[in-house]
Design an enzyme around this catalytic site. Structure first.
Site, short mmCIF file in Angstrom:
data_model
loop_
_atom_site.label_atom_id
_atom_site.label_comp_id
_atom_site.label_asym_id
_atom_site.label_seq_id
_atom_site.Cartn_x
_atom_site.Cartn_y
_atom_site.Cartn_z
N GLU A 30 0.79 -1.30 0.04
CA GLU A 30 0.02 -0.08 0.02
C GLU A 30 0.85 1.39 -0.10
O GLU A 30 2.05 1.09 0.35
CB GLU A 30 -0.84 -0.07 1.23
CG GLU A 30 -1.85 -1.19 1.15
CD GLU A 30 -2.94 -1.22 2.41
OE1 GLU A 30 -3.02 -0.07 3.30
OE2 GLU A 30 -3.76 -2.13 2.68
N ALA A 47 2.43 1.37 3.12
CA ALA A 47 3.01 -0.23 3.82
C ALA A 47 3.58 -0.98 2.49
O ALA A 47 2.87 -1.71 1.83
CB ALA A 47 1.63 -1.04 4.22
N GLY A 48 5.21 -0.57 2.57
CA GLY A 48 5.70 -1.23 1.43
C GLY A 48 6.68 -2.45 2.12
O GLY A 48 6.19 -3.25 2.46
N SER A 49 7.83 -1.96 2.70
CA SER A 49 8.48 -3.02 3.41
C SER A 49 7.66 -3.36 4.55
O SER A 49 8.10 -4.23 5.23
CB SER A 49 10.13 -2.12 3.69
OG SER A 49 10.68 -2.31 2.81
N GLU A 87 10.08 -7.52 -3.70
CA GLU A 87 10.05 -8.49 -2.92
C GLU A 87 11.03 -8.55 -1.64
O GLU A 87 11.83 -9.42 -1.28
CB GLU A 87 10.43 -10.12 -3.61
CG GLU A 87 9.79 -10.12 -4.93
CD GLU A 87 8.16 -10.32 -4.91
OE1 GLU A 87 7.76 -10.49 -3.77
OE2 GLU A 87 7.51 -10.17 -5.85
#
Length: 390
Positions: A130, A133-135, A364
């Protein structure tokens, strides 16, 4: 200690190598031409045609269980195949695959989502990232609230690979904010595009691009929950984990291809009456690239090996992902430098790889997240220096 490939591993690798050279690499000039014209390198029907050709050779569903018509290959073999795929920039991958967490589906969901995806009739995307809200995937905010036999989804996902082309998404949403995503407060949903979410394409420095997915009061039946309520974050980490040995495996293939291009160029390009390969500066760039490439190869193969041994692969995979992603960026940069101005043009694919591999240090799990995982495992005593040989 035997570092050689088994007869099976060598046979599979060589068959894939032959297919890539015969069927895929001849398309490279056309792919570059299209991309210079700001067109997709291959359209979906062309990728599908290549996948069906590969299926005739038996290459279908590398990681897919045999009961679904797949090969169910061990991780080491999958790693070797991803390396071969990295030898070309043509946007091709073998068919017969579905997101690994889709196998948690119910029988009804498998008929609606899993099997059509394996057969290439449907396209999916996985949506956890998001804007905030990545890592920190546990910080997701997209909410799902119960309304009778349905759930109402509101919020946004971003940087979703394949999100603009997918006809359904696996969406991780907050179902219990008090628990928090990491502690059972998030759930995964199978959400058809026809249910009302929309996508917005995101331009990036690479070819193609991800998308933002917008959910505004999207109604999803309770039967579309993937797994169990509260299992969303666990499933998300399972999905992300697989990429941590396939991505650097692909990076190894890219590094092998561009390094060979540098060697060939250094042996033919002349300046001041001599081939540039006689210059120490060029020799050292080639030597450093080969050394780093080999170091990455064994880190990545070891991470795949830990998967096949049933060991916890997270520490080894984080090291493989961290080093492999950094390695390919350094190698491509050196190869572009060796080619000089020609390497900077779009007549050669080097600048394309230069843009492509920069992403490998981000998606990833960023470099920084891999370093956090590696150091935390050591500092907290989860693993020992030297891993399984300690």
């Amino acid at each position: 200690m035997d570092f050689s490939l088994t007869d099976e591993e060598r046979a599979v690798r060589d068959t894939v190598r032959s297919f890539i050279r015969r069927e895929v690499m001849p398309l490279e000039a056309e792919v570059l031409r299209r991309e210079r014209a700001h067109q997709p390198g291959l359209d979906h029907s062309e990728v599908r045609e290549l996948q069906l050709k590969a299926r005739k050779f038996g290459f279908w569903g590398l990681a897919t269980p045999e009961e679904y018509g797949g090969m169910n290959l061990p991780a080491v073999l999958q790693s070797l195949i991803w390396t071969e795929l990295g030898h070309t920039f043509v946007p091709f991958r073998f068919g017969g695959e579905a997101d690994n967490i889709l196998f948690h589906a119910t029988e009804e969901q498998k008929q609606e989502f899993l099997i059509p995806t394996i057969e290439g009739e449907r396209r999916s995307c996985f949506a956890i990232t998001e804007p905030g809200a990545g890592s920190d995937a546990a910080n997701i905010r997209l909410s799902a609230r119960r309304d009778g036999d349905d759930w109402i989804l509101d919020g946004e996902k971003t940087f979703i690979t394949g999100g603009h082309d997918a006809d359904f998404a696996i969406v991780v949403a907050v179902t219990d904010r008090e628990k928090g995503a990491r502690n059972g407060g998030a759930t995964a949903f199978l959400v058809d595009r026809s249910m009302g979410w929309r996508s917005e394409f995101i331009q990036t420095m690479g070819e193609g691009g991800p998308a933002s997915l917008i959910f505004d009061g999207v109604r999803v039946p309770h039967r579309n929950i993937l797994g169990e309520i509260g299992q969303g974050f666990t499933l998300g980490m399972e999905w992300i984990g697989k990429g941590r040995y396939t991505i650097p495996s692909h990076a190894i293939g890219i590094a092998e291809r561009v390094l060979q291009m540098a060697i060939d160029y250094a042996n033919t390009r002349e300046t001041f009456g001599t081939k540039i390969g006689t210059n120490q500066a060029i020799q050292w760039m080639i030597a450093d690239s080969e050394t780093e490439l080999e170091a990455a190869r064994w880190l990545v193969l070891r991470s795949a090996w830990t998967v096949d041994q049933g060991l916890d692969p997270r520490h080894a995979s984080s090291m493989g992902k961290l080093y492999g992603a950094g390695m390919v960026n350094r190698v491509v940069d050196r190869v572009l430098q060796i080619h000089g101005g020609m390497g900077y043009t779009r007549e050669l694919p080097i600048e394309r790889w230069y843009r492509q591999v920069r992403l490998y240090r981000i998606f990833e799990g960023t470099d920084e997240m891999q370093r956090l995982i590696i150091s935390r495992d050591l500092l907290r005593g989860y693993t020992k220096i030297g891993g399984h040989l300690a």
